[in-house]
Design a protein around this motif. Structure first.
Motif, PDB file in Angstrom:
ATOM      1  N   ASN A   1       1.122   9.051  -4.712  1.00 34.83           N
ATOM      2  CA  ASN A   1       1.071   8.315  -6.137  1.00 34.83           C
ATOM      3  C   ASN A   1       0.783   6.853  -5.680  1.00 34.83           C
ATOM      4  O   ASN A   1       0.399   6.250  -6.888  1.00 34.83           O
ATOM      5  N   GLN A   2       0.461   6.327  -4.530  1.00 30.60           N
ATOM      6  CA  GLN A   2       0.382   4.712  -4.312  1.00 30.60           C
ATOM      7  C   GLN A   2      -1.012   4.786  -3.805  1.00 30.60           C
ATOM      8  O   GLN A   2      -1.523   3.645  -3.943  1.00 30.60           O
ATOM      9  N   ILE A   3      -1.802   5.771  -3.512  1.00 32.52           N
ATOM     10  CA  ILE A   3      -3.135   5.705  -3.157  1.00 32.52           C
ATOM     11  C   ILE A   3      -4.262   6.396  -4.030  1.00 32.52           C
ATOM     12  O   ILE A   3      -5.115   6.023  -4.036  1.00 32.52           O
ATOM     13  N   ALA A  54       7.753  15.647  -1.288  1.00 31.23           N
ATOM     14  CA  ALA A  54       8.106  14.941  -2.579  1.00 31.23           C
ATOM     15  C   ALA A  54       8.440  13.321  -2.277  1.00 31.23           C
ATOM     16  O   ALA A  54       9.466  12.838  -1.217  1.00 31.23           O
ATOM     17  N   HIS A  55       7.502  12.752  -2.625  1.00 27.60           N
ATOM     18  CA  HIS A  55       7.416  11.034  -2.551  1.00 27.60           C
ATOM     19  C   HIS A  55       7.643  10.573  -4.069  1.00 27.60           C
ATOM     20  O   HIS A  55       6.559   9.867  -4.477  1.00 27.60           O
ATOM     21  N   TYR A  56       8.635  10.658  -4.635  1.00 28.41           N
ATOM     22  CA  TYR A  56       8.738   9.981  -6.057  1.00 28.41           C
ATOM     23  C   TYR A  56       7.951  10.670  -6.993  1.00 28.41           C
ATOM     24  O   TYR A  56       7.303   9.885  -7.903  1.00 28.41           O
ATOM     25  N   ASN A  77      11.014  11.812   0.534  1.00 28.24           N
ATOM     26  CA  ASN A  77      11.000  10.668   1.101  1.00 28.24           C
ATOM     27  C   ASN A  77      12.220   9.780   0.564  1.00 28.24           C
ATOM     28  O   ASN A  77      12.721  10.017  -0.683  1.00 28.24           O
ATOM     29  N   GLU A  78      12.713   8.952   1.527  1.00 30.03           N
ATOM     30  CA  GLU A  78      13.906   8.220   1.180  1.00 30.03           C
ATOM     31  C   GLU A  78      15.017   9.011   0.142  1.00 30.03           C
ATOM     32  O   GLU A  78      15.000   8.530  -0.986  1.00 30.03           O
ATOM     33  N   ILE A  79      15.704   9.905   0.868  1.00 30.22           N
ATOM     34  CA  ILE A  79      16.377  10.861  -0.128  1.00 30.22           C
ATOM     35  C   ILE A  79      17.529  10.102  -0.936  1.00 30.22           C
ATOM     36  O   ILE A  79      18.008  10.220  -1.965  1.00 30.22           O
ATOM     37  N   VAL A  96       8.747   6.442  10.343  1.00 30.72           N
ATOM     38  CA  VAL A  96       7.296   6.696   9.601  1.00 30.72           C
ATOM     39  C   VAL A  96       7.259   5.603   8.424  1.00 30.72           C
ATOM     40  O   VAL A  96       6.433   5.845   7.617  1.00 30.72           O
ATOM     41  N   GLU A  97       7.874   4.588   8.508  1.00 25.78           N
ATOM     42  CA  GLU A  97       7.651   3.316   7.506  1.00 25.78           C
ATOM     43  C   GLU A  97       8.107   2.248   8.276  1.00 25.78           C
ATOM     44  O   GLU A  97       9.270   2.143   8.536  1.00 25.78           O
ATOM     45  N   ASN A  98       7.171   1.120   8.333  1.00 23.89           N
ATOM     46  CA  ASN A  98       7.624  -0.022   8.741  1.00 23.89           C
ATOM     47  C   ASN A  98       6.460  -0.892   8.442  1.00 23.89           C
ATOM     48  O   ASN A  98       5.043  -0.434   8.689  1.00 23.89           O
ATOM     49  N   SER A 135       2.380  -1.182  -4.816  1.00 20.63           N
ATOM     50  CA  SER A 135       3.641  -1.401  -4.310  1.00 20.63           C
ATOM     51  C   SER A 135       4.599  -0.324  -5.182  1.00 20.63           C
ATOM     52  O   SER A 135       4.183  -0.118  -6.327  1.00 20.63           O
ATOM     53  N   MET A 136       5.476   0.201  -4.459  1.00 22.06           N
ATOM     54  CA  MET A 136       6.139   1.063  -4.955  1.00 22.06           C
ATOM     55  C   MET A 136       7.107   0.453  -6.006  1.00 22.06           C
ATOM     56  O   MET A 136       7.149   0.805  -7.232  1.00 22.06           O
ATOM     57  N   SER A 137       7.959  -0.800  -5.496  1.00 19.26           N
ATOM     58  CA  SER A 137       8.703  -1.473  -6.457  1.00 19.26           C
ATOM     59  C   SER A 137       8.230  -2.252  -7.570  1.00 19.26           C
ATOM     60  O   SER A 137       8.638  -2.402  -8.715  1.00 19.26           O
ATOM     61  N   THR A 138       6.917  -2.901  -7.297  1.00 19.10           N
ATOM     62  CA  THR A 138       6.536  -3.797  -8.312  1.00 19.10           C
ATOM     63  C   THR A 138       5.224  -3.347  -8.973  1.00 19.10           C
ATOM     64  O   THR A 138       4.776  -3.889  -9.901  1.00 19.10           O
ATOM     65  N   SER A 143      -1.081  -7.017  -4.975  1.00 18.41           N
ATOM     66  CA  SER A 143      -1.195  -8.192  -4.205  1.00 18.41           C
ATOM     67  C   SER A 143       0.031  -8.235  -3.196  1.00 18.41           C
ATOM     68  O   SER A 143       0.133  -8.924  -2.194  1.00 18.41           O
ATOM     69  N   LYS A 144       0.891  -7.125  -3.446  1.00 17.62           N
ATOM     70  CA  LYS A 144       1.719  -7.190  -2.024  1.00 17.62           C
ATOM     71  C   LYS A 144       1.045  -6.009  -1.216  1.00 17.62           C
ATOM     72  O   LYS A 144       1.290  -5.015  -1.304  1.00 17.62           O
ATOM     73  N   ARG A 145       0.490  -6.711  -0.217  1.00 18.78           N
ATOM     74  CA  ARG A 145      -0.330  -6.168   0.474  1.00 18.78           C
ATOM     75  C   ARG A 145       0.177  -5.699   1.936  1.00 18.78           C
ATOM     76  O   ARG A 145       0.869  -6.446   2.670  1.00 18.78           O
ATOM     77  N   TYR A 146       0.027  -4.446   2.554  1.00 22.28           N
ATOM     78  CA  TYR A 146       0.614  -4.146   3.681  1.00 22.28           C
ATOM     79  C   TYR A 146      -0.329  -3.519   4.669  1.00 22.28           C
ATOM     80  O   TYR A 146      -0.316  -3.420   5.870  1.00 22.28           O
ATOM     81  N   GLY A 147      -1.768  -3.661   4.436  1.00 24.62           N
ATOM     82  CA  GLY A 147      -2.748  -2.732   4.968  1.00 24.62           C
ATOM     83  C   GLY A 147      -3.428  -3.537   6.310  1.00 24.62           C
ATOM     84  O   GLY A 147      -3.346  -4.908   6.429  1.00 24.62           O
TER      85      GLY A 147
HETATM   86  C1  BG6 Z   1       9.537   2.534   0.699  1.00 23.37           C
HETATM   87  C2  BG6 Z   1       8.905   3.562  -0.125  1.00 23.37           C
HETATM   88  O1  BG6 Z   1      11.014   2.271   0.182  1.00 23.37           O
HETATM   89  O2  BG6 Z   1       8.924   1.354   0.655  1.00 23.37           O
HETATM   90  C3  BG6 Z   1       7.456   3.540  -0.265  1.00 23.37           C
HETATM   91  O3  BG6 Z   1       8.886   4.947   0.513  1.00 23.37           O
HETATM   92  C4  BG6 Z   1       7.042   1.928  -0.384  1.00 23.37           C
HETATM   93  O4  BG6 Z   1       6.788   4.078  -1.239  1.00 23.37           O
HETATM   94  C5  BG6 Z   1       7.620   1.148   0.510  1.00 23.37           C
HETATM   95  O5  BG6 Z   1       5.766   1.533  -0.895  1.00 23.37           O
HETATM   96  C6  BG6 Z   1       7.374  -0.457   0.418  1.00 23.37           C
HETATM   97  O6  BG6 Z   1       8.108  -0.695  -0.740  1.00 23.37           O
HETATM   98  P1  BG6 Z   1       7.026  -1.728  -1.664  1.00 23.37           P
HETATM   99  O7  BG6 Z   1       8.105  -1.778  -3.078  1.00 23.37           O
HETATM  100  O8  BG6 Z   1       6.928  -3.085  -1.349  1.00 23.37           O
HETATM  101  O9  BG6 Z   1       5.956  -0.869  -2.184  1.00 23.37           O
END
Ligand code: BG6
Length: 485
Positions: free
Chosen positions: A21-23, A145-147, A191-193, A383-385, A438-441, A445-449
């Protein structure tokens, strides 16, 4: 004293992680139905609160389904991975990825969630993605399942609160296990149950305002997810005997705010509240400490005969976590509060924070990995950081994201030390190796890449991809198996 040099195991996976859902975008293409994430609208920063971005109620659904809505839904657009997956995977391969995590969007396979037969176009899309990964020898790590609970299941059952959803999920899992049995070994159920207890709609397609007792509803929904995850593990082992099922937790580790024993106790409790989810998945039973919590909160989980046995018989094969930050626990709620992943925290004076206020704690990941390995003695996959930050594109197109390199380097250093401490680690996947929604917002512009995507918060941009400085840095990290940091 002998100097000890920690290193990563030889077969350690390196790569990145995403969610459909985010890509993907293309939310209504190829026969896909609506999913929970498709209802999350973009809210400009000055109007944003934790409540209006993280949780959806019936009124918002009604508005988004009617023509009166002028809102934007960035998760419907994603970054168009649906059409550009070949280009994106080629870039991952250029960095040397040996693993890539993505989710299957359940509503691409079963558009309403309860359909009798799967949607062939959806299955074909993930075949194409998997073939592309195979071309470069990139191991897929697939989240079921990721939201992305199909909206049909919300309409019909109010999501995971109803037991019927277990069967629909298991049918979906079975369908993709059969279809991709020669292509995918590593799976993750939810994901993040823990999300379902924080945002029941995001985590479980549950509209809380439709429930008389929302607290009861979310823990009941969670129980259904636990059972569904165990039954999916059973199916996986039958269909793909060498397949491995992992659970996934947003690990939110808590330190006591002060040495006051009351704060220490509070931190212990907060950690239990978080580890409860992996306790059930890994140990195959509800931990004793939750009994008191359920009594005190008038929660009465309805279990069917056999549920406890199912949980016991089919625990997960490995543990996966997302780790972004650590938190503080205090019995007196005074003190400065800062933003965090899924929940806010008191500010830790020893830590710096990201542009979004998330507290950066590299040593914390070593603590978490040691703790969790002690507790479960199961292999752990990070699997996420990663760091969500504003990036600036220079006139020549370059992006000097030293802050991101710094964040990742410090975390990877500590993960290496954890490997040296004896923690059995499977791999490291940076969150959002390519900029995504971004998942939360729902911001861009909240870039991780490591890879920049030309798109802004309002949806403008060419979607063109370009390499940031961190792209070249991560390439050398992978090449050297974490020696050149
Ligand atoms: C995790 C989620 O909580 O954090 C991801 O599994 C999410 O879906 C990631 O994108 C970062 O959070 P955010 O809100 O910065 O996108």
């Amino acid at each position: 004293m002998t100097q000890y040099k920690a290193k990563f195991p030889e077969n350690f996976y390196w790569g990145g992680a995403t969610a459909a859902n985010q890509i993907e975008g293309a939310f209504d293409k190829g026969g896909k139905g609506l999913s929970a994430a498709d209802f999350v609208e973009y809210i400009p920063k000055d109007q944003r609160t934790k409540d209006n971005t993280m949780e959806i109620m019936s009124e918002q659904i009604r508005k988004s389904l009617s023509s009166e809505s002028s809102a934007r839904y960035p998760k419907r657009e994603g970054i168009d991975f649906y059409h550009r997956y070949k280009e994106d995977i080629a870039l991952f391969a250029e960095m040397g990825f040996t693993a890539f995590r993505f989710s299957i969007n359940w509503s691409r396979i079963f558009p309403k969630g309860y359909d009798e037969t799967p949607n062939e176009a959806g299955l074909q899309f993930y075949d194409n993605v998997l073939n592309e990964l195979a071309k470069y020898n990139i191991e897929p790590i697939v989240t079921l399942a990721h939201y992305e609970t199909p909206y049909g299941l919300t309409e019909k059952y109010n999501g995971w609160v109803s037991r019927e959803v277990i069967d629909h999920f298991v049918r979906y899992a079975e369908t993709v296990f059969i279809r991709y049995k020669d292509k995918v070994k590593y799976w993750i159920s939810f994901n993040e149950i823990n999300m379902i207890t924080i945002s029941p709609f995001t985590g479980g397609g549950i509209l809380s305002d439709k429930e008389e007792d929302p607290m009861q509803a979310k823990y009941q929904g969670l129980h259904h997810q636990f059972v569904a995850s165990a039954l999916a593990t059973k199916k996986l082992h039958e269909i793909i005997p060498h397949g491995k099922m992992g659970c996934m937790l947003a690990r939110m580790s808590h330190y006591p705010y002060t040495p006051n024993p009351e704060d220490v106790l509070k931190a212990q409790k907060d950690n239990q509240d978080n580890l409860f989810f992996t306790d059930v998945h890994a140990r195959g039973k509800y931990p004793k400490y939750m009994e008191r919590f359920f009594i005190e909160n008038d929660i009465n989980i309805v279990k069917e005969t056999g549920d406890d046995k199912i949980l016991k018989q089919y625990p997960v094969d490995y543990i996966t976590i997302s780790y972004y930050m650590s938190m503080l626990s205090s019995i007196s709620p005074e003190g400065e509060v800062t933003e965090g992943n899924l929940m806010n925290s008191l500010k830790n004076p020893y830590l710096e924070a990201s542009d979004w206020g998330w507290q950066i704690d590299p040593v914390g990941i070593r603590v978490v990995l040691n703790d969790m390995y002690d507790r479960y003695e199961l292999p752990i996959f990070i699997v996420e950081n990663g760091l969500g930050a504003y990036d600036r594109v220079e006139e020549d197109g370059s992006i000097h994201d030293n802050y991101r390199i710094d964040y990742l380097r410090k975390h990877i250093e500590q993960i290496k030390e954890a490997a040296g401490d004896g923690v059995e680690l499977m791999g490291y996947l940076a969150w959002g190796p390519i900029d995504l929604v971004s998942m939360s917002t729902s911001e861009m512009s909240k870039r991780y890449g490591f890879i920049y995507v030309d798109k802004d918060d309002e949806g403008n941009g060419t979607l063109e991809r370009s390499r940031k400085d961190s792209f070249y840095w991560y390439k050398q990290v992978i090449e050297s198996n974490g020696e050149k940091l």
